[in-house]
Design a protein around this motif. Structure first.
Motif, mmCIF file in Angstrom:
data_model
loop_
_atom_site.group_PDB
_atom_site.id
_atom_site.type_symbol
_atom_site.label_atom_id
_atom_site.label_comp_id
_atom_site.label_asym_id
_atom_site.label_seq_id
_atom_site.Cartn_x
_atom_site.Cartn_y
_atom_site.Cartn_z
ATOM 1 N N MET A 24 -19.401 -63.395 -73.076
ATOM 2 C CA MET A 24 -18.282 -63.197 -73.988
ATOM 3 C C MET A 24 -18.601 -63.853 -75.316
ATOM 4 N N ASN A 25 -17.924 -63.386 -76.378
ATOM 5 C CA ASN A 25 -18.142 -64.011 -77.679
ATOM 6 C C ASN A 25 -17.258 -65.242 -77.827
ATOM 7 N N ARG A 26 -17.420 -65.913 -78.976
ATOM 8 C CA ARG A 26 -16.725 -67.188 -79.158
ATOM 9 C C ARG A 26 -15.206 -67.024 -79.135
ATOM 10 N N GLU A 27 -14.698 -65.948 -79.743
ATOM 11 C CA GLU A 27 -13.257 -65.736 -79.784
ATOM 12 C C GLU A 27 -12.690 -65.534 -78.381
ATOM 13 N N ASP A 28 -13.446 -64.819 -77.524
ATOM 14 C CA ASP A 28 -13.003 -64.624 -76.141
ATOM 15 C C ASP A 28 -12.925 -65.972 -75.413
ATOM 16 N N ILE A 29 -13.942 -66.806 -75.637
ATOM 17 C CA ILE A 29 -13.977 -68.113 -74.976
ATOM 18 C C ILE A 29 -12.821 -68.986 -75.472
ATOM 19 N N LYS A 30 -12.575 -68.955 -76.773
ATOM 20 C CA LYS A 30 -11.466 -69.732 -77.325
ATOM 21 C C LYS A 30 -10.133 -69.287 -76.726
ATOM 22 N N ALA A 31 -9.996 -67.982 -76.518
ATOM 23 C CA ALA A 31 -8.767 -67.457 -75.921
ATOM 24 C C ALA A 31 -8.605 -67.960 -74.487
ATOM 25 N N MET A 32 -9.729 -68.039 -73.767
ATOM 26 C CA MET A 32 -9.679 -68.536 -72.398
ATOM 27 C C MET A 32 -9.347 -70.032 -72.375
ATOM 28 N N VAL A 33 -9.906 -70.775 -73.321
ATOM 29 C CA VAL A 33 -9.641 -72.215 -73.404
ATOM 30 C C VAL A 33 -8.152 -72.470 -73.623
ATOM 31 N N SER A 34 -7.524 -71.625 -74.420
ATOM 32 C CA SER A 34 -6.102 -71.803 -74.715
ATOM 33 C C SER A 34 -5.232 -71.657 -73.471
ATOM 34 N N LEU A 35 -5.788 -71.046 -72.429
ATOM 35 C CA LEU A 35 -5.022 -70.845 -71.195
ATOM 36 C C LEU A 35 -5.223 -71.976 -70.178
ATOM 37 N N LEU A 36 -6.043 -72.960 -70.531
ATOM 38 C CA LEU A 36 -6.322 -74.036 -69.580
ATOM 39 C C LEU A 36 -5.123 -74.949 -69.329
ATOM 40 N N ASP A 37 -4.129 -74.883 -70.231
ATOM 41 C CA ASP A 37 -2.932 -75.684 -69.982
ATOM 42 C C ASP A 37 -1.770 -74.824 -69.481
ATOM 43 N N ASP A 38 -2.110 -73.633 -68.957
ATOM 44 C CA ASP A 38 -1.086 -72.753 -68.391
ATOM 45 C C ASP A 38 -0.402 -73.433 -67.204
ATOM 46 N N THR A 39 0.859 -73.159 -67.028
ATOM 47 C CA THR A 39 1.606 -73.773 -65.923
ATOM 48 C C THR A 39 1.261 -73.146 -64.580
ATOM 49 N N ASP A 40 0.627 -71.972 -64.606
ATOM 50 C CA ASP A 40 0.230 -71.295 -63.362
ATOM 51 C C ASP A 40 -1.124 -71.844 -62.904
ATOM 52 N N VAL A 41 -1.117 -72.563 -61.804
ATOM 53 C CA VAL A 41 -2.337 -73.199 -61.290
ATOM 54 C C VAL A 41 -3.423 -72.179 -60.995
ATOM 55 N N GLU A 42 -3.040 -71.017 -60.480
ATOM 56 C CA GLU A 42 -4.025 -69.981 -60.139
ATOM 57 C C GLU A 42 -4.704 -69.441 -61.390
ATOM 58 N N VAL A 43 -3.921 -69.267 -62.463
ATOM 59 C CA VAL A 43 -4.488 -68.801 -63.730
ATOM 60 C C VAL A 43 -5.524 -69.795 -64.237
ATOM 61 N N VAL A 44 -5.183 -71.079 -64.213
ATOM 62 C CA VAL A 44 -6.099 -72.124 -64.677
ATOM 63 C C VAL A 44 -7.378 -72.134 -63.838
ATOM 64 N N SER A 45 -7.217 -71.985 -62.535
ATOM 65 C CA SER A 45 -8.377 -71.978 -61.633
ATOM 66 C C SER A 45 -9.317 -70.815 -61.948
ATOM 67 N N ILE A 46 -8.743 -69.625 -62.185
ATOM 68 C CA ILE A 46 -9.573 -68.456 -62.500
ATOM 69 C C ILE A 46 -10.261 -68.628 -63.845
ATOM 70 N N ILE A 47 -9.529 -69.175 -64.822
ATOM 71 C CA ILE A 47 -10.121 -69.422 -66.145
ATOM 72 C C ILE A 47 -11.306 -70.375 -66.030
ATOM 73 N N GLU A 48 -11.144 -71.461 -65.280
ATOM 74 C CA GLU A 48 -12.223 -72.439 -65.108
ATOM 75 C C GLU A 48 -13.436 -71.786 -64.454
ATOM 76 N N THR A 49 -13.191 -70.963 -63.439
ATOM 77 C CA THR A 49 -14.289 -70.267 -62.761
ATOM 78 C C THR A 49 -14.996 -69.314 -63.714
ATOM 79 N N ASN A 50 -14.211 -68.559 -64.490
ATOM 80 C CA ASN A 50 -14.801 -67.616 -65.444
ATOM 81 C C ASN A 50 -15.644 -68.327 -66.493
ATOM 82 N N LEU A 51 -15.165 -69.461 -66.980
ATOM 83 C CA LEU A 51 -15.924 -70.221 -67.974
ATOM 84 C C LEU A 51 -17.230 -70.742 -67.389
#
Length: 286
Positions: free
Chosen positions: A10-37
């Motif tokens: 992914m490009n930098r903007e995609d990664i930045k968008a994923m980083v912004s979701l790391l403080d999501d209240t949904d634990v599953e979303v955060v887990s998937i984001i961490e795995t994707n990164l």
């Protein structure tokens, strides 16, 4: 953006968008984001580091990024160690560099290599063709201990710095195996038959030339000794003599011993997480 269990580059903007979701209240979303990164691999690390330095970032997200980058470095390091062990064990320098990369992930191997070349050049300037082995050892000792002023790290014998070869070269101090590695690397460049000997609680060197063999103790400023001294040492330690205590060991054994020392150093310092990570790398050598 669709979240998936596996991501592609992914490009930098995609990664930045994923980083912004790391403080999501949904634990599953955060887990998937961490795995994707993590799946993005080493190329994403510089971007994640820059994002971590963003002053406006949530401290919780900064900590998650710090942990992510560390985990990615560790995963890459584990893979590099596995490649070294399976294909490149003749290159001791690379093995030492990989250990240093645990603490200094951005360290370049050229940094260590240039330091070795500088010491080698000083030795080369003082040597002549067809020198007697004893005279060659004298030159090595003079250059290492008098000119470059290396010394045994007696005060901090169990410090993790003894296992980081870049720090050994910088601080001019090391334990027996670290100082022995310096000799071995220089010997390789000078075509000298000097190799490591893996003694219990001590690491020394052997000058192993047909018809002419003796030992060196770098932790005692390159003191020369003979086979009988090993007999006496083993007797003093109440250890049964074994052929392996008199012969050269492999680079794999050297790297395993340094990692074992590093694990013990972290245990002694109370850094349990680091000890467990080094032990994980050690499993490759079992």
């Amino acid at each position: 953006m669709i979240l998936t269990k596996k991501t592609t580059v992914m490009n930098r903007e995609d990664i930045k968008a994923m980083v912004s979701l790391l403080d999501d209240t949904d634990v599953e979303v955060v887990s998937i984001i961490e795995t994707n990164l993590k799946n993005l691999g080493q190329e994403a690390i510089p971007i994640l580091k820059r994002e971590k330095e963003n002053k406006g970032l949530n401290p919780t997200v900064q900590k998650k990024l710090e942990d992510l980058v560390h985990d990615m470095h560790l995963s890459n390091l584990f893979a590099e160690f596995e490649i070294w062990k399976n294909t490149n064990t003749s290159d001791l320098l690379t093995g030492l560099w990989l250990i240093s990369k645990y603490q200094f992930p951005d360290l370049k191997i050229e940094t260590i290599s240039e330091e070795i070349k500088n010491i080698q050049m000083e030795i080369w300037l003082r040597t002549q063709d067809k020198m007697h082995p004893n005279d060659m050892v004298k030159v090595l000792n003079e250059v290492i201990f008098e000119y470059f002023m290396f010394e045994p790290n007696i005060k901090n014998f169990h410090s993790p710095s003894n296992s980081m070869f870049n720090l050994v070269l910088k601080e001019k101090k090391g334990n027996p195996v670290a100082l022995s590695c310096l000799y071995i690397l220089l010997a390789q460049k000078l075509d000298l038959p000097i190799y490591g000997v893996n003694l219990p609680n001590l690491f020394v060197l052997i000058f192993d030339y047909p018809g002419y063999r003796f030992y060196l103790n770098p932790f005692n400023r390159g003191q020369v000794f003979v086979e009988k001294d090993i007999d006496d040492y083993l007797k003093q330690m109440n250890i049964e003599p074994n052929e392996k205590y008199y012969k050269s060991c492999s680079n794999t054994e050297i790297i395993k011993r340094i990692l074992t020392n590093l694990s013990f150093a972290y245990q002694k310092a109370g850094e349990e997480d680091k000890r467990m990570e080094i032990n994980e790398i050690l499993t490759l050598f079992e």
